[in-house]
Enzyme design. Sequence first.
Site, PDB file in Angstrom:
ATOM      1  N   TYR A 237       4.725 -11.404   3.574  1.00  0.00           N
ATOM      2  CA  TYR A 237       3.537 -10.427   3.644  1.00  0.00           C
ATOM      3  C   TYR A 237       4.145  -9.223   1.416  1.00  0.00           C
ATOM      4  CZ  TYR A 237       2.547 -10.154   8.562  1.00  0.00           C
ATOM      5  OH  TYR A 237       2.029 -10.300   9.855  1.00  0.00           O
TER       6      TYR A 237
ATOM      7  N   TRP B  50      -1.889  -8.385  17.128  1.00  0.00           N
ATOM      8  CA  TRP B  50      -2.087  -7.429  16.169  1.00  0.00           C
ATOM      9  C   TRP B  50      -3.148  -6.735  15.594  1.00  0.00           C
ATOM     10  CZ3 TRP B  50      -5.230  -8.889  11.903  1.00  0.00           C
ATOM     11  CH2 TRP B  50      -5.354 -10.714  11.966  1.00  0.00           C
ATOM     12  N   SER B  51      -3.506  -6.089  14.990  1.00  0.00           N
ATOM     13  CA  SER B  51      -5.219  -5.290  14.946  1.00  0.00           C
ATOM     14  C   SER B  51      -5.489  -4.727  16.343  1.00  0.00           C
ATOM     15  CB  SER B  51      -5.986  -6.556  13.872  1.00  0.00           C
ATOM     16  OG  SER B  51      -7.003  -5.718  13.614  1.00  0.00           O
TER      17      SER B  51
ATOM     18  N   GLN C 111       0.967  -1.016  -0.260  1.00  0.00           N
ATOM     19  CA  GLN C 111      -0.149   0.310  -0.216  1.00  0.00           C
ATOM     20  C   GLN C 111       0.762   1.170   0.105  1.00  0.00           C
ATOM     21  OE1 GLN C 111      -2.265  -0.346   3.709  1.00  0.00           O
ATOM     22  NE2 GLN C 111      -4.163  -1.244   2.143  1.00  0.00           N
TER      23      GLN C 111
END
Length: 337
Positions: free
Chosen positions: A55, A206-207, A28
């Site tokens: 990733y 995570w998150s 991104q």
Amino acid sequence: MVNHRYLGNSGLKVSEIAYGNWLTHGSQVENEAATACVHAALDVGITTFDTADVYANTAAETVLGDALAGQRRASLEILTKVYFPTGPKGPNDVGLSRKHIMESIHGSLRRLRTDYVDVYQAHRFDTETPLVETMQAFADVVRQGKALYIGVSEWTADQIEAGHALATELGFQLISNQPQYSMLWRVIEDEVVPTSRALGVSQIVWSPVAQGVLTGKYAPGENLPSGSRATDDKGGARMIGGFLRDDVLTAVQGLVPVAADLGLSMAQLAVAWVLQNDNVAAAIIGASRPEQVAENAKASGVTLPPVVMAQIESLLAGVTETDPARTAEQAPAGRPA
């Protein structure tokens, strides 16, 4: 500056805010912006950096390695993972076989421009490889000095217990698990956390902002913000979809005055909340802009009073996912093709 915590039953300390580059580096975010985010993390005292070979099909590791070039290696904790398909994605380019682990650690070290990683993590449990083979390979990686410690990610309590027993028998330390954990996704609390606490295993979560939902930027009944995770067709939209229900978004809006009363942003409140769990060693944050790193890092050291924790519990009642079976349900049934 960001505080540090011990990782599991070890002498290794990690920054309680870790920087992760899933869905950003090599995907991104342009490399220049990614490097700026890494340097912003270093500026606020973040020393722990989490990535994975999968990733952006290995590109994220390369970007992170380049961004950290020139830093004192001994002052950093670099974490990466192995399991998902990489490279040409052939029959042995996936899983936790001895072959894939050994080839993957060499590739990760080359891309990260380092001689070793601090924690090498099994990205998922491999149902198609005997666990003893996996753990023996990890033991050899540690003995060869290519990783200092071993961790896992999204393993069930039973899997963590079995892996920890073999690690102990083979003479190395399994010290961490990396699960999803947030105010909205609490499936580790009933089984994984108690088992981990008993074994001396920490969570690196995570998150913590639930893919951005806990920032409050997604309002019920309104169009998705342009350029947000929910509109990303490279994986972000798929991951966030389960949280974009009106009942969830309405409940999250109730947190706005709670954060304001504490002088925190919504993201800071979300990150601070996961850090109240004493089994959590670090919360992983991602960023597409350096200022996001600086803002989220302010959650370090925040103590939420019991009355606030109770208030959050009440506001989110009915929209949190707590079923421990969800960890196994969301795990790959077999090696991904």
